[in-house]
Structure formats: structure tokens, C-alpha cells
Design an enzyme around this catalytic site. Structure first.
Site, short mmCIF file in Angstrom:
data_model
loop_
_atom_site.label_atom_id
_atom_site.label_comp_id
_atom_site.label_asym_id
_atom_site.label_seq_id
_atom_site.Cartn_x
_atom_site.Cartn_y
_atom_site.Cartn_z
NE ARG A 272 -3.05 -0.22 3.17
CZ ARG A 272 -4.28 -0.75 3.03
NH1 ARG A 272 -5.22 -0.07 2.41
NH2 ARG A 272 -4.56 -1.92 3.54
CB CYS A 338 -28.29 -4.87 -8.81
SG CYS A 338 -28.81 -4.13 -10.34
N1 LLP Z 1 3.01 -9.00 3.53
C1 LLP Z 1 2.00 -9.83 3.85
C2 LLP Z 1 2.30 -11.15 4.39
C3 LLP Z 1 0.68 -9.40 3.65
O1 LLP Z 1 -0.33 -10.21 4.00
C4 LLP Z 1 0.41 -8.11 3.13
C5 LLP Z 1 -0.95 -7.66 2.90
C6 LLP Z 1 1.52 -7.29 2.80
C7 LLP Z 1 2.80 -7.76 3.03
C8 LLP Z 1 1.36 -5.91 2.22
O2 LLP Z 1 0.82 -5.08 3.17
P1 LLP Z 1 0.64 -3.51 2.94
O3 LLP Z 1 2.02 -2.90 2.88
O4 LLP Z 1 -0.07 -3.30 1.68
O5 LLP Z 1 -0.11 -3.07 4.13
N2 LLP Z 1 -7.28 -5.62 0.59
C9 LLP Z 1 -6.99 -4.94 1.84
C10 LLP Z 1 -5.57 -5.14 2.27
C11 LLP Z 1 -5.18 -6.59 2.42
C12 LLP Z 1 -3.76 -6.75 2.84
C13 LLP Z 1 -3.33 -8.18 2.77
N3 LLP Z 1 -1.97 -8.40 3.12
C14 LLP Z 1 -7.32 -3.47 1.68
O6 LLP Z 1 -7.79 -3.07 0.62
O7 LLP Z 1 -7.15 -2.69 2.62
#
Ligand code: LLP
Length: 410
Positions: A272, A338
Site C-alpha cells: 500500500r 445492483c
Molecule cells: N506481507 C504480507 C504477508 C501481507 O499479507 C500483506 C498484505 C503485505 C505484506 C502488504 O501489506 P501492505 O504494505 O499493503 O499493508 N485488501 C486490503 C488489504 C489486504 C492486505 C493483505 N496483506 C485493503 O484493501 O485494505
């Protein structure tokens, strides 16, 4: 840091590209990403973690567009993959397999075998059964992959319940007792090299202290084993979706972790924080209707293109492509799908709008297009990459014929 999206002469721009013109040329809905902003985001995370000597593995799940991946690979990042498909894509985009880390609670034997055959660098193992399977498959191949055991430290992180992963009610990782047992029994797994631990307690983390606590728990488990000194701290660095919520920065995380991690080889899996604020979803107003005292702005963008508001109650800022002097009024920005949850924003402060006006849903570069679906037979939107004043479509819009392509007609 440069803003990816800003107004010039009342027209919203991505870098030097006027988004009214882009929306006109490509059509809406569409995703647009700023290359400059991605580079700046990588530099920001990298600079913060440089004193820790951390290696960065971009988490493909946040956005796996090939053009973006090639750009991120050119910045010398490794990759974090959670499926055979993500590994294949990372390699296709140029990431060397040895710089890929492979995570996930449900890696199939076929995916583990594939990852071994292509030479993935690190396996983040999430159960005893997975370790046994990996050890057997590695033995059959005469290879000895690196393994980090994923600890579930039993910490309920302050974030949305759907993206908290480090508590024992979640499926992820292994409880401390299991990790301790596996470390003590390492000799029983001769075909893998257990050289580290992995944690990822959640995404969009609001409090650095919980990560510090998780790191300490991992270090305590590894302490007796001098050759277990790789610590993969996962992702989770948050991005501000709303101006009113102060959140920790990459520097805050690095500063809190630096004193703990001397003598450790640190890995990070940012997703992110690299792509979210580099991207926006552009939509057009179809019509405006008033009902139950509310103004509904119906757009051609929906939960099929951006699922986060419907799934997590996520609040993305929505702004007009053409800025107006007129007073704003709260609007429910909704799509044509929908479902009552097909709402992009419940209460976006927006000026008067009419059919054809363009809007930008901001901070949509992460977990946007990757979670898009064809629900209601909606073709998925195109993706555009902006570099200065230049832009190019890096994924075209799906067509109705594309939606039929995989069906087998007798
Ligand atoms: N590493 C692992 C093991 C993870 O499970 C994740 C994200 C990341 C790294 C990356 O994390 P970030 O830097 O993006 O926080 N769909 C959800 C977010 C799901 C995150 C899943 N794991 C949303 O839209 O907020």
C-alpha cells in the site's frame, strides 16, 4: 514530496496530465497512476529503512499491473508473492526469483514445487504441515530453500478487523509455541534452511508499538539460534485516506525498529505505501437524484472497480476533475451495480454536479484494480500510467467479448 494529483487552473492533473482530457480520451471508469509518485514512495520507505540495511520486497497483491511491476523492478526492489500466479508474474516482469519471498497460508504442493523449481529466494512458512511438504519437495529436487517461519504473535492490531492478521483468531502464521517447537526440531527438516522469522500483523497499521511488540516476540523465539537472524517484518505501513487521521509514517516505523534490529538482516514487504496514493479511479456522473433527503450521485464507477468502500467501509476522498467555486454539499457517490453496498462514498463534500462531470476517487492505487471484478457483466477498466506530461494505456479496457472468451460453448 510531490503531490501526484493537484489542481492547475481548476483542472485536476496527475503530474502534468489534465485528467479531464485523459478521461475524454480513454473513457471512464479508468485507473490512472503516477510513476513519479511511486518512485517517491519507494525512496521514502527506502530512505527511512536504509539505516537498518533492510531489503524491500514489493507486495504484488496491492497492484500487479505489469507496467507498474517493471517500474518497481527498475528501482531495484524484490517482490513479495502469495500465489504461483504472482510468482510467475513477478518473474515475467523481470524480478529475479531469488529476490522473491513467497507467503501465504494455503500454498498448494503444486505451488511449492513450482516455487522450488524456479528458485524462489525465501519461503514464509505458515504451518508445520507446510514445512513438512516443503522439506519433502525440496529433498526430491536436491535443493535447500531458505525458510522464514511466520509467527502469529497474538496481537490484535489497531486496524480494520478484516485486515488484522496477527491475532490467534486469524488463520495466519503459527502460534509462538509452534514456532518454538519447529526451531528446536530444525534437524528434522534437513532439506530446508530455517534462517529467519516472518511477521505481518496487519495492513494499514495505526500504531507502531504493536509492530515493536511483535518484533520483540519473534526475537525472543530466535534468540537461542544464532543463525536465525533474518527478520521479515511484513507490510502494514499505513497511508492517509483522510486528512483528519494522523498515522505513523515509514520513518516512525523505522525509528521504532532500528534500536531493536541491530545485527539482524531485515526484510520488508510494502504494498500500500508504494502504490496507494499514486493512483486514482476516474469516474463520470451518469445522473443525480434526490431521495430520502440525500443527494445520490450515480457514476459509471462502482464496487466492481473499487471494492474497498463496500468491503471495509473504506473512505476514499472524492474530488471533481473540474474545481468549482460553488458551495459543496454532501453526496452519496454510488455506482450502477445492483447492491446496496455499491457506494464509493457515503458523504463526499461535492459541488453541484450534472451528467458527464468527472470525479476522481483518490488513494485508489492499492487494492483497487487487483480486487476488481466483472460483477453485473462489467468489463474491468483500463489502467493508464502517467510520466510527466506523457501518459499511456498500460492495460486496455475489457470488452463484452473478453467477458465471453473463456466460456466453452458447445
Ligand atoms: N506481507 C504480507 C504477508 C501481507 O499479507 C500483506 C498484505 C503485505 C505484506 C502488504 O501489506 P501492505 O504494505 O499493503 O499493508 N485488501 C486490503 C488489504 C489486504 C492486505 C493483505 N496483506 C485493503 O484493501 O485494505
Amino acid at each position: 514530496m510531490s503531490e501526484a494529483f493537484s489542481y492547475r487552473a481548476d483542472v485536476l492533473h496527475c503530474a502534468d496530465v489534465p485528467l479531464t482530457e485523459l478521461a475524454e480520451a480513454v473513457g471512464t471508469p479508468l485507473y490512472v497512476y503516477s510513476a513519479e509518485r511511486m518512485r517517491a514512495n519507494v525512496e521514502r520507505v527506502r530512505a527511512a529503512f536504509a539505516p537498518l540495511g533492510a531489503t524491500l520486497h514489493y507486495s504484488l497483491k496491492a497492484n500487479a499491473n505489469l507496467a507498474l511491476l517493471r517500474l518497481l523492478h527498475s528501482l531495484d526492489l524484490g517482490a513479495d508473492a502469495v500465489s504461483g500466479g504472482e510468482i510467475e508474474r513477478a518473474i515475467y516482469a523481470g524480478f529475479p526469483p531469488q529476490r522473491i519471498v513467497f507467503a501465504g497460508v494455503g500454498k498448494t504442493p503444486a505451488e511449492l514445487a513450482y516455487a522450488l523449481d524456479v528458485g524462489v529466494g525465501w519461503f514464509n512458512v505458515e504451518s508445520r504441515d507446510e514445512l513438512r511438504t516443503l522439506d519433502r519437495l525440496a529433498g526430491e529436487r536436491g535443493v535447500r530453500p531458505n525458510v522464514a517461519l511466520r509467527l502469529n504473535p497474538g496481537i490484535r492490531a489497531q486496524t480494520h478487523a478484516h485486515i488484522a492478521t496477527g491475532h490467534l483468531g486469524a488463520k495466519f502464521g503459527m502460534a509462538a509455541e509452534v514456532v518454538a517447537e519447529l526451531l528446536a526440531e530444525r534437524a528434522a527438516y534437513p532439506h530446508v534452511h530455517i534462517g529467519g522469522l516472518h511477521i505481518h500483523i496487519g495492513s494499514q497499521l495505526a500504531d507502531v508499538a504493536e509492530t515493536v511488540q511483535a518484533v520483540r516476540a519473534a526475537q525472543a523465539l530466535a534468540a537461542p539460534y544464532a543463525d536465525v537472524r533474518v527478520l521479515n517484518v511484513g507490510g502494514g505501513i499505513p497511508v492517509p485516506y483522510r486528512a483528519d487521521a494522523p498515522l505513523p509514517t515509514p520513518q516512525d516505523f523505522a525509528d521504532a525498529l532500528a534500536p531493536l534490529l541491530r545485527g539482524w538482516r531485515v526484510k520488508l514487504e510494502p504494498g500500500r505505501s508504494v502504490v496507494a496514493d499514486a493512483g486514482a479511479l476516474l469516474v463520470s456522473v451518469i445522473r443525480v437524484k434526490r431521495q430520502g433527503g440525500r443527494r445520490f450521485v450515480v457514476t459509471d464507477g462502482s464496487m466492481a472497480e473499487l471494492l474497498r468502500p463496500a468491503l471495509y467501509g473504506a473512505q476514499h476522498p472524492i474530488v471533481p476533475l473540474r474545481r468549482s467555486e460553488k458551495a459543496t454539499e454532501a453526496a452519496a457517490v454510488v455506482g450502477p451495480v445492483c447492491e446496496s453496498t455499491d457506494v464509493l462514498s457515503q458523504d463526499a463534500p461535492l459541488p453541484p454536479l450534472r451528467a458527464g462531470d468527472g470525479l476522481a476517487v483518490l488513494v485508489a492505487g492499492a487494492y483497487g484494480m487487483v480486487m476488481a471484478s466483472n460483477y453485473n457483466m462489467r468489463p474491468r477498466p483500463p489502467e493508464v500510467l502517467v510520466e510527466g506530461a506523457r501518459w499511456r494505456v498500460v492495460r486496455r479496457r475489457e470488452t463484452w467479448a473478453d467477458l465471453r472468451r473463456l466460456e466453452v460453448e458447445t
